[in-house]
Write an enzyme that holds these catalytic residues in place. Structure first.
Site, PDB file in Angstrom:
ATOM      1  N   CYS A  79       1.292  -1.046  -0.089  1.00  8.47           N
ATOM      2  CA  CYS A  79       0.030  -0.208  -0.113  1.00  8.47           C
ATOM      3  C   CYS A  79       0.765   1.519   0.259  1.00  8.47           C
ATOM      4  CB  CYS A  79      -0.761   0.370   1.500  1.00  8.47           C
ATOM      5  SG  CYS A  79      -2.411   0.808   1.325  1.00  8.47           S
ATOM      6  N   HIS A 127      -8.600  -4.810  -1.522  1.00  4.12           N
ATOM      7  CA  HIS A 127      -6.811  -4.468  -1.153  1.00  4.12           C
ATOM      8  C   HIS A 127      -6.051  -5.495  -0.360  1.00  4.12           C
ATOM      9  CE1 HIS A 127      -4.026  -1.142  -0.735  1.00  4.12           C
ATOM     10  NE2 HIS A 127      -4.487  -0.957   0.402  1.00  4.12           N
ATOM     11  N   ASP A 162      -9.763  -3.658  -6.071  1.00  2.00           N
ATOM     12  CA  ASP A 162      -8.835  -2.828  -4.987  1.00  2.00           C
ATOM     13  C   ASP A 162      -9.456  -1.138  -6.009  1.00  2.00           C
ATOM     14  OD1 ASP A 162      -7.290  -1.570  -3.650  1.00  2.00           O
ATOM     15  OD2 ASP A 162      -5.731  -2.499  -3.746  1.00  2.00           O
TER      16      ASP A 162
END
Length: 357
Positions: free
Chosen positions: A144, A329, A300
């Site tokens: 991320c 995600h 995502d």
């Protein structure tokens, strides 16, 4: 979804017992023992800690792997519970695993910036990893926002980097790639300076609410529908409890870093333009020439596929691969198919790009 009629308890007593279990979870919050893979803290700086995982498994690969997570949420999502932990899995597969935990910033950390994290914290942690492992290089694994930070580090400090692995790492913040985030982060609606001036550090609850509003029905209703399904079908609640704890356990976001994240990345898209500069050092992603694996999820909505894929055209690496999973995600990391898809993919790529012990 299974037949709900068969899941409803036949006796009032059993129904009330299960209802009480669910009500207790909903009212008191999720209690779960997370981050249980054996580890040692081998370095600290301010609130940050560097973990070295020690499962007792034989080390098959000499090249150490250091994980960098985002400044929001907690890194134990990579070490959720035994049996649902990428860190545990890779350690047991013979990799020498390390991870940075940024800790909980206090009011005194409101002026922390990406310069601090990318130029000071990550390099020092990396040196400690290499000293501990007895190597001259290492693999950097960013997840991320931690992947965005890892890409910046790789561009500025390529000398001791052996491999770069990015998981759902946003690189291109063009409006057409952002989905609802384009609206949420637009200058007309989000004044990062006003928020940082008001709060100092941005509360974790505020960040979490923003992310949940991307899919409000799924995040606010679907979560508890799933909880009741599991309770009435007598399924294990361990992973649900751990994930629910993690979702509601976000630390504050240092105010100055938040300003940068919104202004320079979301609102100005300066990274792909080569306009990010940290203490006068320009972040040029073309300086990255090490083997690269970038992984994204089709579902995502936090880091879309185009956001992650952009790095493939910006680096100079000849050995590079972009891999897309049919997942979201976090689901690609901890979901029911993660052990069959993401985990073996990461293991295989690392095995092919690491020195044997």
């Amino acid at each position: 979804m299974s037949d709900q009629r068969s899941a409803i308890p036949s006796s009032p007593q059993e129904f009330l017992r299960k209802y009480g279990e669910g009500a207790s979870i909903a009212l008191e919050g999720a209690r779960a023992d997370t981050g249980r893979t054996p580890k040692e803290t081998i370095w600290t700086k301010n609130k940050a800690k560097l973990y070295h995982y020690q499962t007792g498994a034989e080390k098959k690969y000499r090249t150490p792997v250091m994980i960098v997570y985002a400044l929001i949420n907690r890194p134990y999502v990579l070490d959720l519970i035994p049996g649902n932990s990428l860190v545990e899995y890779l350690s047991n597969e013979g990799f020498d695993m390390y991870m940075i935990d940024w800790g909980t910033p206090g009011d005194e950390d409101a002026e922390m910036t990406f310069e601090d994290y990318v130029l000071d914290y990550i390099p020092r942690a990396a040196r400690k990893v290499m000293r501990t492992a007895g190597t001259e290089d290492f693999t950097l694994f960013g997840y991320c926002m931690g992947g965005t930070m890892s890409a910046m580090y790789a561009a500025l400090f390529p000398e001791t980097l052996k491999n770069l692995l990015l998981l759902t790492a946003p690189i291109d913040f063009s409006k057409e790639h952002l989905g609802l985030y384009a609206l949420f982060t637009d200058e007309k609606y989000l004044d990062a300076d006003l928020l940082a001036d008001a709060f100092g550090n941005i509360p974790g609850e505020m960040i979490d609410t923003g992310n949940r509003m991307m899919k409000p029905i799924t995040n606010y209703v679907g979560t508890y529908v799933s909880m009741w399904e599991r309770i009435f079908e007598d399924k294990s609640m361990e992973t649900w409890l751990a994930m629910n704890k993690w979702v509601n356990d976000g630390p504050p976001f240092p105010g100055q870093a938040f300003r940068q994240w919104i202004h320079e990345f979301y609102q100005q898209n300066r990274l792909v333009k080569g306009e990010i500069s940290l203490r006068g050092r320009r972040v040029d992603l073309s300086r990255i020439d090490v083997p690269l694996l970038s992984i994204a999820g089709k579902k995502d909505h936090i880091c879309t596929v185009p956001q992650a894929e952009a790095i493939m055209d910006l680096v100079s690496s000849r050995d590079k691969e972009f891999y897309v999973l049919d997942a979201g995600h976090v689901g690609l990391l901890t979901g029911r198919n993660a052990k069959k898809t993401l985990w073996p993919k990461v293991r295989g790529w690392l095995a092919d790009h690491s020195d044997p012990a």
